[in-house]
Write a protein that holds these residues in place. Structure first.
Motif, PDB file in Angstrom:
ATOM      1  N   SER A 108       0.851  -1.067  -0.017  1.00  0.00           N
ATOM      2  CA  SER A 108       0.018   0.003   0.120  1.00  0.00           C
ATOM      3  C   SER A 108       0.802   1.468  -0.198  1.00  0.00           C
ATOM      4  N   ILE A 109       2.262   1.149   0.286  1.00  0.00           N
ATOM      5  CA  ILE A 109       3.024   2.255   0.303  1.00  0.00           C
ATOM      6  C   ILE A 109       3.493   2.575  -1.220  1.00  0.00           C
ATOM      7  N   LYS A 157       7.694   6.184  -2.395  1.00  0.00           N
ATOM      8  CA  LYS A 157       7.798   6.742  -0.954  1.00  0.00           C
ATOM      9  C   LYS A 157       8.222   5.607  -0.092  1.00  0.00           C
ATOM     10  N   VAL A 158       8.630   4.389  -0.742  1.00  0.00           N
ATOM     11  CA  VAL A 158       9.285   3.334   0.006  1.00  0.00           C
ATOM     12  C   VAL A 158      10.639   3.653   0.437  1.00  0.00           C
ATOM     13  N   THR A 159      11.317   4.354  -0.133  1.00  0.00           N
ATOM     14  CA  THR A 159      12.530   4.888   0.544  1.00  0.00           C
ATOM     15  C   THR A 159      12.724   6.308   1.126  1.00  0.00           C
ATOM     16  N   GLU A 160      11.563   7.056   0.851  1.00  0.00           N
ATOM     17  CA  GLU A 160      11.221   8.472   1.151  1.00  0.00           C
ATOM     18  C   GLU A 160      11.388   8.735   2.709  1.00  0.00           C
ATOM     19  N   LEU A 161      12.399   9.612   3.053  1.00  0.00           N
ATOM     20  CA  LEU A 161      12.385   9.906   4.471  1.00  0.00           C
ATOM     21  C   LEU A 161      12.022  11.344   4.697  1.00  0.00           C
ATOM     22  N   ASP A 162      11.280  11.483   5.640  1.00  0.00           N
ATOM     23  CA  ASP A 162      10.748  13.063   6.146  1.00  0.00           C
ATOM     24  C   ASP A 162      11.401  13.558   7.320  1.00  0.00           C
ATOM     25  N   LEU A 211      14.731  11.714  11.290  1.00  0.00           N
ATOM     26  CA  LEU A 211      14.032  11.282   9.935  1.00  0.00           C
ATOM     27  C   LEU A 211      13.126  10.218  10.087  1.00  0.00           C
ATOM     28  N   HIS A 212      11.887  10.277   9.431  1.00  0.00           N
ATOM     29  CA  HIS A 212      10.986   9.244   9.533  1.00  0.00           C
ATOM     30  C   HIS A 212      10.632   8.778   8.257  1.00  0.00           C
ATOM     31  N   SER A 213      10.398   7.137   8.355  1.00  0.00           N
ATOM     32  CA  SER A 213      10.266   6.723   7.056  1.00  0.00           C
ATOM     33  C   SER A 213       8.849   5.746   7.349  1.00  0.00           C
ATOM     34  N   VAL A 233       5.968   0.705   9.353  1.00  0.00           N
ATOM     35  CA  VAL A 233       5.175  -0.587   8.827  1.00  0.00           C
ATOM     36  C   VAL A 233       5.972  -1.742   9.497  1.00  0.00           C
ATOM     37  N   PHE A 234       7.259  -1.893   8.922  1.00  0.00           N
ATOM     38  CA  PHE A 234       8.087  -3.150   9.580  1.00  0.00           C
ATOM     39  C   PHE A 234       8.005  -2.990  11.293  1.00  0.00           C
ATOM     40  N   TRP A 235       8.078  -1.869  11.722  1.00  0.00           N
ATOM     41  CA  TRP A 235       8.156  -1.745  13.114  1.00  0.00           C
ATOM     42  C   TRP A 235       7.186  -2.231  13.722  1.00  0.00           C
ATOM     43  N   LYS A 236       5.675  -1.777  13.325  1.00  0.00           N
ATOM     44  CA  LYS A 236       4.581  -2.344  14.066  1.00  0.00           C
ATOM     45  C   LYS A 236       4.354  -4.085  13.737  1.00  0.00           C
TER      46      LYS A 236
END
Length: 261
Positions: free
Chosen positions: A62-63, A67-72, A80-82, A87-90
């Motif tokens: 769904s990503i 945006k898969v490698t995008e960092l905000d 930085l947020h990914s 999703v992986f952490w959840k």
């Protein structure tokens, strides 16, 4: 991810070296994400949970690809947020709990680091609100007004009752059992006085079951001392291990008293 963050500061159309370094770091990050995805899929399949596997694969898909490698960059926290790593952490947290690993402490440690990052960025938070404070109350209000949007259980001046006296840390995050005490210093002497006051606070807050970790933020209006000096002072006086000093420098000044006519 940290490498990408560092190289991002140097990106420019005129600098091919840093552009290429950034592209390489991004490629490495993408490869790491792909390996993580495969590992999590393999683990879920190995423990025999096909429904969870399908859910994980759908969440990942769904990503949007771009945006898969995008960092905000998260303001004030300095991280930085990914979306992909979130999703992986959840699913990592879910799988860890199923396999008997306690992730609660890990999550608390990460959230406490976020809290600390916000405290370190106090001068920027105050500046962005176009305020030049004259006391610690003005400083901590700016920080609290931001904190409640990151930590909904943030509180101000919560009570710690010790015998016949009640102590009130300036700001606290209940779920983390972590509080922050603010001091405002307009001179070197005020810094020394503030540090002395912190030692009294340590005694007052000691033994509380609701508050276990403390940050002591000294907001200086000039570079009167360094972080290393205060850390050395804490070590020399054997300050409590659960207290961490944070020195920051920002605009502001004590209001001068007007003499009586």
């Amino acid at each position: 991810m940290n490498k990408i963050q560092g190289l991002s500061h140097y990106l420019s159309g005129a600098n091919d070296f840093y552009d290429e370094e950034h592209d390489l770091a991004e490629f490495e990050f993408k490869s790491q994400l792909e390996r993580l995805y495969i590992s999590i899929c393999a683990l879920i399949e190995a423990i025999g949970m096909p429904t969870l596997l399908v859910q994980f694969q759908n969440d990942y898909k769904s990503i949007p690809e771009k945006k898969v490698t995008e960092l905000d960059f998260i303001p004030y926290i300095g991280e930085l947020h990914s979306d992909t790593l979130m999703v992986f952490w959840k699913y990592h947290a879910t799988l860890s709990s199923l396999m008997g690993e306690d992730t609660k402490q890990q999550i608390e440690d990460e959230r406490r680091k976020q809290f600390e990052g916000i405290l370190i960025n106090t001068p920027k938070i105050v500046k962005d609100r176009d305020i030049e404070p004259s006391n610690e109350a003005e400083v901590r209000k700016c920080v609290y007004d931001l904190l409640i949007h990151v930590f909904p259980d943030a509180v101000r001046e919560t009570s710690i009752i010790q015998g016949t006296k009640t102590y009130k840390p300036d700001i606290g995050i209940k779920s983390l059992k972590t509080a922050a005490e603010y001091k405002f210093a307009d001179s070197a002497e005020e810094v020394k006085k503030a540090i002395g006051g912190l030692y009294e606070d340590m005694r007052g807050y000691a033994g509380s079951e609701d508050w276990k970790h403390f940050f002591a933020v000294v907001y200086m209006t000039d570079a009167f001392f360094t972080q290393q000096q205060i850390m050395a002072e804490f070590k020399h006086t054997k300050a409590d291990d659960n207290w961490k000093p944070i020195l920051v420098i920002g605009k502001g000044a004590r209001k001068k008293k007007v003499p009586n006519a």
